[in-house]
Enzyme design. Structure first.
Site, mmCIF file in Angstrom:
data_model
loop_
_atom_site.group_PDB
_atom_site.id
_atom_site.type_symbol
_atom_site.label_atom_id
_atom_site.label_comp_id
_atom_site.label_asym_id
_atom_site.label_seq_id
_atom_site.Cartn_x
_atom_site.Cartn_y
_atom_site.Cartn_z
ATOM 1 N N HIS A 96 0.831 -1.222 0.000
ATOM 2 C CA HIS A 96 0.000 0.000 0.000
ATOM 3 C C HIS A 96 0.863 1.270 0.000
ATOM 4 C CE1 HIS A 96 -3.952 -1.962 0.891
ATOM 5 N NE2 HIS A 96 -3.169 -2.883 1.415
ATOM 6 N N ASN A 169 -10.458 -2.565 2.548
ATOM 7 C CA ASN A 169 -10.162 -2.534 1.114
ATOM 8 C C ASN A 169 -11.425 -2.224 0.340
ATOM 9 O OD1 ASN A 169 -7.423 -3.130 1.263
ATOM 10 N ND2 ASN A 169 -7.700 -5.322 1.016
ATOM 11 N N HIS A 360 -3.711 0.919 11.839
ATOM 12 C CA HIS A 360 -3.445 -0.385 12.454
ATOM 13 C C HIS A 360 -4.793 -1.068 12.722
ATOM 14 C CE1 HIS A 360 -2.217 -3.559 14.939
ATOM 15 N NE2 HIS A 360 -1.868 -2.922 16.033
ATOM 16 N N TYR A 383 1.013 -4.567 11.797
ATOM 17 C CA TYR A 383 1.042 -3.120 11.538
ATOM 18 C C TYR A 383 1.987 -2.379 12.481
ATOM 19 C CZ TYR A 383 -2.601 -3.917 8.169
ATOM 20 O OH TYR A 383 -3.273 -4.354 7.070
#
Ligand code: HEM
Length: 746
Positions: A96, A169, A360, A383
């Site tokens: 990402h 997403n 996160h 994360y």
């Protein structure tokens, strides 16, 4: 005291939320904007200084021994400037990396207390600040926006109970079921390690090698090969939390929940050929679109939807709620829209905000909790681990974009770049020297309490048999698509597998596709000049342990409760409006001598409907209409391209039409718009350009005689000055987004 020219009378040059652009609708009480304002800097009217605040009087020359002499080590100004520059880069995100973000707020429609005690989901009057980052997954930071890829949709809610991150997403499922496969998936899709080719593309051997050995990815593959992977705009895509989470109410009652974001502008994509061309013409297409929409006060909006499942119904589906490769079809559990998010301010500084923001999946607040989805469980570790290195240490929560608006007190201390100056003698708990502060908060005081899920199990490394149905929902997705969308999936697979060089990989993929749908596999095979194998030499899932009983771990197909779900397609999806052309960009092709009345009428009609009319002409500068009206050319045929617009209008005016007919780029413009199934309108002599482009017959006959008509799906013309009807038809055509049926006739 030394004063800068514009220095305020007291304190530093800080702004409040109310002073910031785009703060309309927030009011001055927006906690996050005020919080960020503590760190904003604006050099207007100020003297240039070193990092120590010393004013600099020569920023052009380094300090030298004589006119032509060597530079002196003593030059602290040069050394400071160059040293800072040398350290300006931080690692890009491992996935990402390419993203764009915006600020905004969220408001719930009605109290959700029955389901959750999350504070930000209770009071419709409260505007919770959010920061949202959209991204692609595979490409590097500078890669194109229009890659075929999943889009990240990460939302940070700055709630009064602390930060809540919904890190989702634009597709509701994922490639893999277990986090332990994530590094493999990403290694496979990223550029190949020996030559770092290709950038931001899944169309290469290593990706399809991995996928062809991972039947659990088939459902996600259907989504990524669909038009969802090439959105028209970040503002026109759905978002999903993907995993099943939990809502917990004040009484401690837990329910399962899946999160959805529904875009109010509808769900739209571009064509694959168009996506590839946009990648060349404007690689920042999505980033620019989001930025410009917010600057134009066309604030993007999404409704937050939830699918809630009672605890007792956990096992009542023919799939496992913990399996992230599965959706809950909306026909089985409707999506309830519970609030709205509006993005209304662009970041002030890309690096400080969009790059340094740290989302996160593990940042949750009281009222929300995790499930034991094995992909989610791995994310909870990942994360924080990655951000420690990406942002350089344990204090990145102090970076302005990451710090909560809720008060923060704990005994964590020190570390690189610590900003907080913690007062007091104690940094431990329990303590008596500080009266026990900071205190633990009871549940009634909003203290976070994990859901007391009962776990009674053996410690094993295995996949639950309830996760073995890898095909049913892939089939459901494919069957739910409209005919053009199915064709797009088939063509995407032909493209991707066509780029694969190893025949065995294609063969395995064709076999897996045949498990989804025989016609799908056959048609992909036709495009590849291959045949679908009836069986494979090796087990379908080669990643199973050598000593496992293959009958127990082979994919199986569950009985589907529904055959199709219209909410999965983009064309005529019942969840979205089809009468909306707001924020669409319409190209007007004009040259000197254009029909002033036609341009004025159509421009106004489009503006009234919320769209923007932009002129594209043979040259930049000011053009003059047949009656003397002037129009500025927004683009020339060199700087504008049909792929950057939603629809095209060619007004009349004999001189204008004649000039356009002599311009190959104008002919190409309409031809390409036609190929990408966009709505095209022409009036008066403008119709001649469509003839030159071969879109309508050159000779007389029906077209020449009649006035108002649709000559192809989505191509409307008016030979006379009947602008009103033409504008109506044009707008209706644009609202349909694309006329994919044109593809069927070639
Ligand atoms: C085990 C599976 C996964 C792992 C290990 C993983 C890991 C990561 C990592 C390391 C990053 C970079 C974060 C940073 O540097 O700040 C990231 C970003 C991201 N991930 Fe995942 N991810 C996983 C699955 C998923 C799934 C299933 C989703 C969607 C539901 C998702 C959505 C995102 C998003 C949206 C970002 C970008 C956040 C941003 O804009 O900064 N990831 N992921």
């Amino acid at each position: 005291m030394i004063k800068g020219k514009n220095q305020p009378k007291s304190g530093s040059a800080k702004t409040t939320a109310a002073d910031l652009p785009g703060s309309g609708g927030y009011g001055a009480n927006d906690a996050k904007l005020d919080d960020l304002a503590r760190n904003t800097e604006d050099s207007a009217g100020e003297y240039l200084t070193s990092n120590q605040g010393v004013r600099i009087n020569d920023n052009q020359n380094s300090l030298k021994a004589g006119d032509r002499g060597p530079t002196l080590l003593e030059d602290f100004i040069l050394r400071e400037k160059i040293t800072h520059f040398d350290h300006e880069r931080i690692p890009e995100r491992v996935v990402h990396a390419r993203g764009s973000a915006a600020h905004g707020y969220f408001q719930v429609y009605e109290p959700m207390a029955e389901y959750t005690r999350a504070d930000f989901l209770q009071d419709p009057a409260v505007k919770t600040p959010v920061f949202v980052r959209f991204s692609t997954v595979a490409g590097s930071r500078g890669s194109t926006d229009l890659a075929r890829d999943v889009r990240g949709f990460a939302v940070k809610f700055y709630t009064q109970q602390g930060n809540y991150d919904l890190v989702g997403n634009n597709m509701p499922v994922f490639f893999i079921q277990d986090a332990i496969k994530f590094p493999d998936l990403i290694h496979a899709v990223k550029p190949e390690p020996h030559n770092e080719i290709p950038q931001a593309a899944s169309a290469h051997d290593t990706f399809w090698d991995f996928i062809s050995l991972m039947p659990e990815s088939m459902h996600m593959i259907m989504w990524v090969m669909s038009d969802r992977a090439i959105p028209r705009s970040l503002r026109m895509m759905e978002g999903f939390g993907v995993h099943t989470f939990r809502f917990i109410n004040e009484q401690g009652k837990a329910r399962f929940v899946k999160f959805h974001w529904k875009p109010l502008l509808g769900l739209h994509s571009v064509a694959w050929d168009e996506a590839q061309k946009i990648s060349g013409k404007d690689p920042d297409f999505h980033r620019r679109d989001l930025w410009e929409a917010i600057e134009n006060a066309d604030y993007p909006e999404w409704e937050l939807g939830v699918q809630i499942v009672e605890d007792k119904d956990e096992h009542s589906f023919d799939f496992d709620l913990l399996d992230p490769t599965k959706i809950i079809p909306e026909e089985l559990v409707p999506v309830r829209r519970i609030g709205k998010m509006t993005l209304n301010r662009n970041p002030d500084n890309f690096f400080a905000e969009t790059e340094q923001v740290a989302f996160h999946a593990g940042n949750i607040v009281p009222g929300v909790d995790f499930t034991t989805d094995p992909l989610l469980q791995g994310r909870l570790f990942s994360y924080l681990a990655t951000q420690l290195i990406r942002l350089g240490g344990p204090n990145f929560h102090e970076i302005p974009i990451n710090r909560p608006v809720a008060p923060l007190h704990n005994n964590q201390r020190d570390g690189y770049m610590r900003q907080t100056v913690n007062r007091g003698q104690t940094s431990y708990e329990p303590n008596s020297l500080r009266g026990g502060c900071p205190f633990q908060a009871g549940t009634a005081m909003h203290g976070f309490e994990s859901y007391a899920e009962r776990i009674d199990a053996r410690k094993i490394r295995a996949r639950s048999p309830s996760f073995f149905d890898h095909f049913s929902q892939a089939t459901l997705f494919f069957k739910s698509q409209s005919a053009p969308e199915q064709n797009h999936i088939i063509n995407a697979l032909r493209f991707e597998l066509g780029k694969v060089e190893t025949p065995a990989i294609r063969e395995r993929m064709l076999f897996l596709l045949s498990e989804i749908d025989k016609t799908l596999a056959k048609r992909v095979a036709e495009g590849l000049g291959a045949t679908v194998p009836a069986k494979l030499d090796q087990p379908i899932n080669m990643s199973i342990p050598a000593d496992a009983d293959p009958r127990k771990v082979q994919p199986k197909r569950a009985k589907q409760e529904i055959e199709t779900s219209p909410t999965l397609r983009m064309v005529d999806n019942p969840n979205f409006p089809t009468d909306n052309i707001k924020t669409r960009k319409i190209a007007f092709l004009i040259a000197d001598g254009f029909d002033d009345d036609a341009v004025a009428y159509m421009r106004q009609a489009l503006l009234t409907a919320g769209a923007a009319a932009l002129t594209v002409a043979p040259r930049l500068g000011v053009l003059t209409g047949a009656k003397g009206e002037e129009a500025k050319a927004d683009f020339s045929f060199l700087t504008g391209s049909s792929v950057l617009f939603d629809a095209v209008y060619i007004p009349g005016g004999d001189a204008s039409a004649a000039a356009l007919k002599g311009e190959p780029e104008a002919i190409n413009f309409v031809g390409e718009a036609y190929k990408h199934c966009k709505t095209i309108a022409a009036s008066g002599a403008g119709v001649e350009l469509l003839k030159s482009a071969g879109l309508i017959p050159r000779t007389s006959g029906e077209v020449a005689k009649s006035d108002q008509q649709t000559v192809h799906p989505g191509v409307v013309i008016s030979q006379e000055a009947n602008f009103s009807q033409l504008a109506d038809d044009f707008i209706k055509g644009i609202a349909r987004h694309r006329h994919w049926e044109r593809e069927a006739v070639g």
